[in-house]
Design an enzyme around this catalytic site. Structure first.
Site, PDB file in Angstrom:
ATOM      1  N   CYS A   1       2.802  11.505  10.604  1.00 26.62           N
ATOM      2  CA  CYS A   1       3.252  12.681   9.858  1.00 26.62           C
ATOM      3  C   CYS A   1       4.540  12.287   9.161  1.00 26.62           C
ATOM      4  CB  CYS A   1       3.472  13.845  10.819  1.00 26.62           C
ATOM      5  SG  CYS A   1       4.177  15.301  10.032  1.00 26.62           S
TER       6      CYS A   1
ATOM      7  N   HIS B   1      -6.680   9.880   4.305  1.00 23.04           N
ATOM      8  CA  HIS B   1      -6.495  10.739   3.128  1.00 23.04           C
ATOM      9  C   HIS B   1      -7.577  10.448   2.087  1.00 23.04           C
ATOM     10  CE1 HIS B   1      -2.439  12.332   4.086  1.00 23.04           C
ATOM     11  NE2 HIS B   1      -2.387  11.256   4.825  1.00 23.04           N
TER      12      HIS B   1
ATOM     13  N   CYS C   1       3.167  17.366   2.068  1.00 20.60           N
ATOM     14  CA  CYS C   1       2.573  16.459   3.056  1.00 20.60           C
ATOM     15  C   CYS C   1       3.115  15.065   2.752  1.00 20.60           C
ATOM     16  CB  CYS C   1       1.047  16.496   2.948  1.00 20.60           C
ATOM     17  SG  CYS C   1       0.236  15.380   4.107  1.00 20.60           S
TER      18      CYS C   1
ATOM     19  N   GLU D   1      -4.480  19.996   4.384  1.00 25.27           N
ATOM     20  CA  GLU D   1      -4.343  19.049   5.490  1.00 25.27           C
ATOM     21  C   GLU D   1      -5.409  19.230   6.584  1.00 25.27           C
ATOM     22  OE1 GLU D   1      -0.690  18.230   7.381  1.00 25.27           O
ATOM     23  OE2 GLU D   1       0.512  18.597   5.584  1.00 25.27           O
TER      24      GLU D   1
ATOM     25  N   GLY E   1       0.519  12.452   2.699  1.00 26.22           N
ATOM     26  CA  GLY E   1      -0.311  12.767   1.524  1.00 26.22           C
ATOM     27  C   GLY E   1       0.349  12.320   0.239  1.00 26.22           C
TER      28      GLY E   1
HETATM   29  N1  API Z   1       2.114  17.040   7.065  1.00 27.95           N
HETATM   30  C1  API Z   1       2.035  15.684   7.546  1.00 27.95           C
HETATM   31  C2  API Z   1       0.616  15.232   7.727  1.00 27.95           C
HETATM   32  C3  API Z   1       0.201  15.525   9.067  1.00 27.95           C
HETATM   33  C4  API Z   1      -1.072  14.813   9.261  1.00 27.95           C
HETATM   34  C5  API Z   1      -2.174  15.685   9.710  1.00 27.95           C
HETATM   35  N2  API Z   1      -2.483  16.787   8.801  1.00 27.95           N
HETATM   36  C6  API Z   1      -3.397  14.836   9.904  1.00 27.95           C
HETATM   37  O1  API Z   1      -3.369  13.649   9.535  1.00 27.95           O
HETATM   38  O2  API Z   1      -4.352  15.371  10.413  1.00 27.95           O
HETATM   39  C7  API Z   1       2.814  14.698   6.723  1.00 27.95           C
HETATM   40  O3  API Z   1       3.871  15.077   6.253  1.00 27.95           O
HETATM   41  O4  API Z   1       2.378  13.547   6.618  1.00 27.95           O
END
Ligand code: API
Length: 290
Positions: free
Chosen positions: A75, A170, A228, A219, A231
């Site tokens: 994250c 992703h 994200c 997400e 992301g």
């Molecule tokens: N918000 C997070 C991503 C969390 C990851 C999660 N959503 C997953 O991979 O399932 C970030 O800043 O990278």
């Protein structure tokens, strides 16, 4: 059992942060879901847990649980909040700080101006890296990248996506306008598409120029967030591999701006980290209500 917690956010991606070093914290999916619940709990996109490391070279272990309770690999916005939390709580004064995540170590540095930079660790691009089944799909070569045509349910249409793993998976889709693109329809359809055995984060990227994109992310395990970090990394890396972008890339999200640098090897993200409030919660009473 009473837990101390801190509410934080990185560019609007919000977290409940728990100190598992000075507290005895056993974080289960049920407890993570209860804490993340925006009506009956504290409310957050993810729950972050700080623990003593298992890795000999790490200062701390950094664990991430999505709002749906699932533990995930990485994250990015949370990593910036993690180092801010460790310093503010006096757990360590080390700067840079080495955090252990599921796939290895990441290095975090808090600058005097409050911006935090993170060396985000490894990137990977093959279907197995994302537990993705490409069998029978149309593909299109785009410079170094490969685009996969993903069939979605009729109301969501089809998309061509890049695959990028920033430890977590992703799927990045280039769109004309992030404000008008049907993210609410396509996001869930991509996130839970059967070809992603571990589900996926769905990024929608609008290219403004070679050093600037706008991004929305639906997400995995949390729904659309205001930002994200992984992301933003995935979108910038996909754009560079497709010959659309040059590093560094400014990524504008609905919650704020992030800067991503990638030279093909080292991936660095820079952005804000904010402490909102501190609190206490009776975790047993909370989970009993849900
Ligand atoms: N918000 C997070 C991503 C969390 C990851 C999660 N959503 C997953 O991979 O399932 C970030 O800043 O990278």
């Amino acid at each position: 059992m009473i837990w101390n917690f801190t509410k934080m956010h990185g560019a609007g991606n919000d977290f409940v942060v728990l100190d598992g070093v000075r507290q005895s914290i056993e974080l289960t999916p049920v407890r993570a879901r209860a804490l993340a619940d925006r009506h009956f709990g504290v409310g957050a996109d993810q729950i972050l847990l700080v623990e003593n490391p298992l890795h000999p070279d790490a200062d701390f272990r950094y664990r991430i649980f999505n709002a749906d309770g699932g533990e995930v690999e990485h994250c990015g916005n949370g990593a910036r909040c993690f180092v801010r939390f460790v310093h503010e709580q006096g757990l360590s004064r080390r700067n840079p700080l080495r955090a252990e995540i599921s796939t290895g170590l990441i290095v975090l540095h808090e600058a005097d101006d409050g911006q935090v930079s993170a060396d985000m660790g490894r990137t990977a691009f093959t279907p197995p890296d994302l537990a993705f089944d490409p069998a029978g799909l149309d593909t299109r070569g785009c410079s170094e990248d490969t685009l996969y045509r993903l069939d979605l349910p009729p109301e969501a249409g089809e998309v061509w996506c890049s695959l990028v793993a920033i430890s977590n998976p992703h799927a990045v889709v280039q769109v004309d306008d992030v404000d008008t693109h049907p993210v609410a329809r396509q996001g869930p359809a991509i996130e839970s598409h059967p070809r992603f055995a571990q589900r996926v984060n769905a990024g929608f990227m609008q290219v403004i120029d070679r050093r600037h994109i706008r991004l929305r992310v639906y997400e995995r395990g949390a729904g659309e967030t205001l930002a994200c970090g992984t992301g933003a990394c995935a979108a910038a890396v996909a754009g560079i591999r497709r010959g659309l972008l040059d590093s560094p890339v400014r990524v504008d999200t609905r919650g704020g701006a992030l800067q991503i640098d990638w030279d093909g090897q080292v991936l660095r993200m820079q952005g804000p980290a904010t402490t909102v409030f501190h609190g206490q919660i009776d975790i047993d009473a909370l989970t009993a209500t849900l």
